[in-house]
Motif scaffolding. Structure first.
Motif, PDB file in Angstrom:
ATOM      1  N   ARG A 158     -11.623  -5.234 -13.778  1.00 39.58           N
ATOM      2  CA  ARG A 158     -10.585  -4.964 -14.775  1.00 39.58           C
ATOM      3  C   ARG A 158      -9.894  -6.219 -15.316  1.00 39.58           C
ATOM      4  O   ARG A 158      -9.610  -6.326 -16.498  1.00 39.58           O
ATOM      5  N   GLY A 159      -9.535  -7.131 -14.434  1.00 42.16           N
ATOM      6  CA  GLY A 159      -8.981  -8.410 -14.884  1.00 42.16           C
ATOM      7  C   GLY A 159      -7.484  -8.431 -15.143  1.00 42.16           C
ATOM      8  O   GLY A 159      -6.994  -9.327 -15.838  1.00 42.16           O
ATOM      9  N   SER A 160      -6.735  -7.479 -14.553  1.00 44.63           N
ATOM     10  CA  SER A 160      -5.293  -7.501 -14.835  1.00 44.63           C
ATOM     11  C   SER A 160      -4.611  -8.709 -14.179  1.00 44.63           C
ATOM     12  O   SER A 160      -3.658  -9.260 -14.734  1.00 44.63           O
ATOM     13  N   ASN A 161      -5.080  -9.119 -13.020  1.00 51.51           N
ATOM     14  CA  ASN A 161      -4.492 -10.314 -12.399  1.00 51.51           C
ATOM     15  C   ASN A 161      -4.847 -11.566 -13.189  1.00 51.51           C
ATOM     16  O   ASN A 161      -4.016 -12.467 -13.337  1.00 51.51           O
ATOM     17  N   ALA A 217      -9.574 -13.319  -8.114  1.00 50.75           N
ATOM     18  CA  ALA A 217      -8.650 -12.312  -8.650  1.00 50.75           C
ATOM     19  C   ALA A 217      -9.432 -11.022  -8.871  1.00 50.75           C
ATOM     20  O   ALA A 217      -9.911 -10.749  -9.969  1.00 50.75           O
ATOM     21  N   GLY A 218      -9.623 -10.280  -7.784  1.00 45.62           N
ATOM     22  CA  GLY A 218     -10.447  -9.084  -7.883  1.00 45.62           C
ATOM     23  C   GLY A 218     -11.921  -9.433  -7.901  1.00 45.62           C
ATOM     24  O   GLY A 218     -12.714  -8.759  -8.563  1.00 45.62           O
ATOM     25  N   ILE A 242      -6.094 -12.825  -3.913  1.00 44.21           N
ATOM     26  CA  ILE A 242      -5.035 -11.815  -3.921  1.00 44.21           C
ATOM     27  C   ILE A 242      -5.609 -10.540  -3.310  1.00 44.21           C
ATOM     28  O   ILE A 242      -6.696 -10.092  -3.697  1.00 44.21           O
ATOM     29  N   HIS A 243      -4.860  -9.988  -2.342  1.00 40.21           N
ATOM     30  CA  HIS A 243      -5.343  -8.793  -1.625  1.00 40.21           C
ATOM     31  C   HIS A 243      -4.263  -7.715  -1.677  1.00 40.21           C
ATOM     32  O   HIS A 243      -3.085  -8.008  -1.433  1.00 40.21           O
ATOM     33  N   PRO A 244      -4.650  -6.461  -1.945  1.00 38.44           N
ATOM     34  CA  PRO A 244      -3.651  -5.405  -2.116  1.00 38.44           C
ATOM     35  C   PRO A 244      -3.188  -4.743  -0.823  1.00 38.44           C
ATOM     36  O   PRO A 244      -3.278  -3.522  -0.669  1.00 38.44           O
ATOM     37  N   LEU A 283       0.347  -3.206  -7.861  1.00 41.42           N
ATOM     38  CA  LEU A 283      -0.292  -4.073  -8.858  1.00 41.42           C
ATOM     39  C   LEU A 283       0.748  -4.875  -9.657  1.00 41.42           C
ATOM     40  O   LEU A 283       0.532  -6.053  -9.949  1.00 41.42           O
ATOM     41  N   GLU A 300       1.589  -7.646  -7.509  1.00 41.97           N
ATOM     42  CA  GLU A 300       0.466  -8.598  -7.450  1.00 41.97           C
ATOM     43  C   GLU A 300       0.544  -9.605  -8.589  1.00 41.97           C
ATOM     44  O   GLU A 300       0.343 -10.804  -8.404  1.00 41.97           O
TER      45      GLU A 300
HETATM   46  C1  GRF Z   1      -6.441  -6.110  -7.241  1.00 40.52           C
HETATM   47  O1  GRF Z   1      -5.792  -5.016  -6.653  1.00 40.52           O
HETATM   48  C2  GRF Z   1      -6.662  -7.212  -6.251  1.00 40.52           C
HETATM   49  O2  GRF Z   1      -5.634  -7.315  -5.310  1.00 40.52           O
HETATM   50  C3  GRF Z   1      -7.931  -6.788  -5.569  1.00 40.52           C
HETATM   51  O3  GRF Z   1      -8.720  -6.254  -6.601  1.00 40.52           O
HETATM   52  C4  GRF Z   1      -7.876  -5.751  -7.640  1.00 40.52           C
HETATM   53  C5  GRF Z   1      -8.290  -6.426  -8.895  1.00 40.52           C
HETATM   54  O4  GRF Z   1      -7.597  -5.902 -10.008  1.00 40.52           O
HETATM   55  N1  GRF Z   1      -8.530  -7.872  -4.857  1.00 40.52           N
HETATM   56  P1  GRF Z   1      -7.690  -6.653 -11.404  1.00 40.52           P
HETATM   57  O5  GRF Z   1      -9.158  -6.807 -11.720  1.00 40.52           O
HETATM   58  O6  GRF Z   1      -6.990  -7.962 -11.263  1.00 40.52           O
HETATM   59  O7  GRF Z   1      -6.997  -5.744 -12.376  1.00 40.52           O
END
Ligand code: GRF
Length: 231
Positions: free
Chosen positions: A13-16, A89-90, A110-112, A173, A176
């Motif tokens: 998805r790439g939101s981070n 980042a994901g 980054i870990h949720p 999120l 994050e």
């Molecule tokens: C995030 O929840 C991150 O912590 C995990 O994977 C997800 C990636 O989300 N490692 P995004 O692609 O950044 O939206």
């Protein structure tokens, strides 16, 4: 001093990634997202990077005979982008010990979840199943021990009685996004000092002493008179 270059590895998805790009545009990242590498050609993250004119490259695992060959190609692409920092980042692939060692001390993930609780997948579902009251996310340095590298920063939120996996994931999120940008900035400003399993973050404000959930200090039933009204 040259502005630190950041290479971001993504899978979906790439939101981070978007949060890092926003932070850079707003002058609060301390570095520049120089390249985005992705292991899936269909990842939405690629469009986010491309829209901003950031160089992207797809390196798909299945194009290689084995993990070593894939990681060699990934390392070559990372090195070609000349990063000071690599951010996962994901990025959904487990990386081998030799690969991780090559970037020791300059690769963040980054870990949720609030590590060391809930390493791995399905973190929100597992947290809900366990009935935890506090959940969140962690930015840590990457080591060969998956999701167990030195912790840089954590963000905690309360789990609500009504939460399901998607509401909890959505609230984590948003944390994050802030946490990752803050951790990257601290790295770029050379404020992270790794000492064994602990990381000192120089120049951070002292965090609140405790987050108690449910709060014994905030009754859910409104009081007729606010205690602050008393002299
Ligand atoms: C995030 O929840 C991150 O912590 C995990 O994977 C997800 C990636 O989300 N490692 P995004 O692609 O950044 O939206």
């Amino acid at each position: 001093m040259a502005i630190p270059r950041i290479t971001v590895l993504v899978s979906g998805r790439g939101s981070n990634l978007g949060a890092l790009i926003d932070a850079e545009r707003q002058g609060r990242l301390g570095g520049t997202v120089a390249a985005v590498l992705c292991d899936r050609a269909d990842a939405a993250a690629l469009a986010i990077a491309a829209e901003q004119g950031i160089a992207t490259q797809v390196i798909e695992h299945r194009a290689f005979a084995n993990r070593d060959a894939f990681e060699a190609a990934l390392a070559a692409a990372i090195d070609a982008s000349e990063p000071d920092l690599i951010v996962l980042a994901g990025f959904m692939r487990v990386l081998g010990a030799a690969f991780v060692a090559r970037y020791a001390g300059r690769m963040l993930n980054i870990h949720p979840s609030l590590l060391p609780s809930y390493p791995g997948l399905d973190t929100h579902k597992r947290a809900l199943a366990d009935g935890v009251r506090v959940h969140g996310c962690t930015v840590h340095f990457v080591t060969a021990d998956v999701d167990h590298g030195p912790i840089v920063m954590q963000g905690a939120i309360a789990v609500h009685d009504e939460d399901d996996e998607s509401t909890l994931a959505a609230r984590v999120l948003t944390v994050e996004h802030k946490l990752l940008a803050a951790a990257v900035r601290a790295f770029c400003e050379r404020r992270l000092v790794i000492a064994g399993r602990r990381v000192r973050v120089k120049g951070e404000a002292v965090p609140p002493a405790a987050l108690v959930v449910p709060s014994p200090f905030a009754p859910t039933i409104p009081r007729a008179v606010d205690p602050c009204d008393f002299p």
